[in-house]
Motif scaffolding. Structure first.
Motif, PDB file in Angstrom:
ATOM      1  N   ASP A  96       0.854  -1.185   0.000  1.00 51.64           N
ATOM      2  CA  ASP A  96       0.000   0.000   0.000  1.00 51.64           C
ATOM      3  C   ASP A  96       0.889   1.234   0.000  1.00 51.64           C
ATOM      4  OD1 ASP A  96      -2.250   1.680   0.153  1.00 51.64           O
ATOM      5  OD2 ASP A  96      -3.227   0.443   1.670  1.00 51.64           O
ATOM      6  N   GLU A  97       0.284   2.403   0.180  1.00 51.45           N
ATOM      7  CA  GLU A  97       1.045   3.645   0.218  1.00 51.45           C
ATOM      8  C   GLU A  97       1.975   3.665   1.426  1.00 51.45           C
ATOM      9  OE1 GLU A  97      -1.904   6.749   0.219  1.00 51.45           O
ATOM     10  OE2 GLU A  97      -1.813   6.908  -1.965  1.00 51.45           O
ATOM     11  N   LEU A  98       3.145   4.276   1.245  1.00 47.31           N
ATOM     12  CA  LEU A  98       4.128   4.371   2.325  1.00 47.31           C
ATOM     13  C   LEU A  98       3.520   5.012   3.575  1.00 47.31           C
ATOM     14  CD1 LEU A  98       6.997   4.163   3.478  1.00 47.31           C
ATOM     15  CD2 LEU A  98       7.498   6.346   2.355  1.00 47.31           C
ATOM     16  N   ARG A  99       2.645   5.999   3.407  1.00 47.46           N
ATOM     17  CA  ARG A  99       2.066   6.689   4.560  1.00 47.46           C
ATOM     18  C   ARG A  99       1.258   5.743   5.456  1.00 47.46           C
ATOM     19  NH1 ARG A  99      -0.464   9.554   0.350  1.00 47.46           N
ATOM     20  NH2 ARG A  99       0.790  11.316   0.975  1.00 47.46           N
ATOM     21  N   LYS A 100       0.873   4.577   4.940  1.00 49.72           N
ATOM     22  CA  LYS A 100       0.098   3.606   5.716  1.00 49.72           C
ATOM     23  C   LYS A 100       0.973   2.479   6.274  1.00 49.72           C
ATOM     24  CE  LYS A 100      -3.942   4.426   2.803  1.00 49.72           C
ATOM     25  NZ  LYS A 100      -4.845   3.818   1.814  1.00 49.72           N
ATOM     26  N   ARG A 101       2.238   2.456   5.882  1.00 43.82           N
ATOM     27  CA  ARG A 101       3.103   1.327   6.255  1.00 43.82           C
ATOM     28  C   ARG A 101       3.399   1.262   7.749  1.00 43.82           C
ATOM     29  NH1 ARG A 101       8.645   0.001   3.060  1.00 43.82           N
ATOM     30  NH2 ARG A 101       9.605   1.449   4.520  1.00 43.82           N
ATOM     31  N   GLU A 102       3.603   2.386   8.389  1.00 45.30           N
ATOM     32  CA  GLU A 102       3.912   2.377   9.820  1.00 45.30           C
ATOM     33  C   GLU A 102       2.776   1.753  10.635  1.00 45.30           C
ATOM     34  OE1 GLU A 102       4.983   5.529  13.360  1.00 45.30           O
ATOM     35  OE2 GLU A 102       5.575   6.045  11.312  1.00 45.30           O
ATOM     36  N   ALA A 103       1.529   2.095  10.297  1.00 45.84           N
ATOM     37  CA  ALA A 103       0.372   1.513  10.995  1.00 45.84           C
ATOM     38  C   ALA A 103       0.317   0.002  10.756  1.00 45.84           C
ATOM     39  CB  ALA A 103      -0.918   2.170  10.533  1.00 45.84           C
ATOM     40  N   HIS A 104       0.613  -0.425   9.546  1.00 49.47           N
ATOM     41  CA  HIS A 104       0.631  -1.864   9.249  1.00 49.47           C
ATOM     42  C   HIS A 104       1.729  -2.573  10.049  1.00 49.47           C
ATOM     43  CE1 HIS A 104       1.013  -5.715   7.310  1.00 49.47           C
ATOM     44  NE2 HIS A 104       2.276  -5.422   7.072  1.00 49.47           N
ATOM     45  N   GLU A 105       2.911  -1.984  10.090  1.00 52.00           N
ATOM     46  CA  GLU A 105       4.035  -2.606  10.787  1.00 52.00           C
ATOM     47  C   GLU A 105       3.735  -2.810  12.273  1.00 52.00           C
ATOM     48  OE1 GLU A 105       7.547  -0.328   9.966  1.00 52.00           O
ATOM     49  OE2 GLU A 105       7.432  -0.766   7.826  1.00 52.00           O
ATOM     50  N   ALA A 106       2.906  -1.955  12.837  1.00 55.37           N
ATOM     51  CA  ALA A 106       2.562  -2.080  14.260  1.00 55.37           C
ATOM     52  C   ALA A 106       1.779  -3.358  14.550  1.00 55.37           C
ATOM     53  CB  ALA A 106       1.761  -0.863  14.721  1.00 55.37           C
TER      54      ALA A 106
END
Length: 156
Positions: A96-106
């Motif tokens: 997905d978009e990079l801006r959503k990656r941090e939430a996914h990684e959590a």
């Protein structure tokens, strides 16, 4: 932290202009120098500026703090790039978009975490952690069949 980590599968599709010449990762908090026009991660240019003299890693141009500006346009472009999870090599299919990656990684089930038992030291994926703690960890608690007390499995 320097730039955003790029998986092998994403690295080949990224324009080199969006890769920091210092850390070789995707620009994070992109800044641009006035003197030579090159882009860096904010943390990377701060590291360069902490050296005397601070020089561009590409062409050796002297960089001065007052000649570095935040490149918000490039940062927005980078945040909208479609990238894979950093745990793609471990099996994660998220993209997905990079801006959503941090939430996914959590919450990513493929993130490798250290075992909660400090003596173990093994890294296991979030999805396998419960099984590791119950079945495979040498430092899990188990019941001794002779004394019927809880002991560390490795001591049995």
């Amino acid at each position: 932290m320097p730039g955003y980590y790029l998986t092998t599968i994403d690295r080949s599709g990224i324009d080199k202009k969006n890769v920091c010449p210092k850390c070789d990762e995707l620009l994070k908090e992109a800044v641009q120098t006035i003197a030579c026009g090159h882009r860096y991660c904010k943390a990377c240019v701060q590291d360069i500026l902490s050296q005397v003299p601070g020089k561009c890693v590409i062409d050796g141009t002297l960089i001065q703090r007052e000649q570095v500006f935040q490149d918000r346009f490039v940062e927005r472009e980078i945040q909208s790039l479609t990238l894979h999870c950093v745990n793609h090599e471990h099996g994660c299919k998220w993209k997905d978009e990079l801006r959503k990656r941090e939430a996914h990684e959590a919450v990513c089930e493929y993130l490798k975490l250290p075992c909660v038992h400090s003596d173990c030291g093994e890294l296991v994926t979030r999805a396998q952690l419960a099984d590791h703690l119950e079945q495979r960890c040498q430092y899990r608690l188990d019941t001794c069949e002779y004394f019927h007390t809880q002991v560390i499995f490795a001591a049995i």
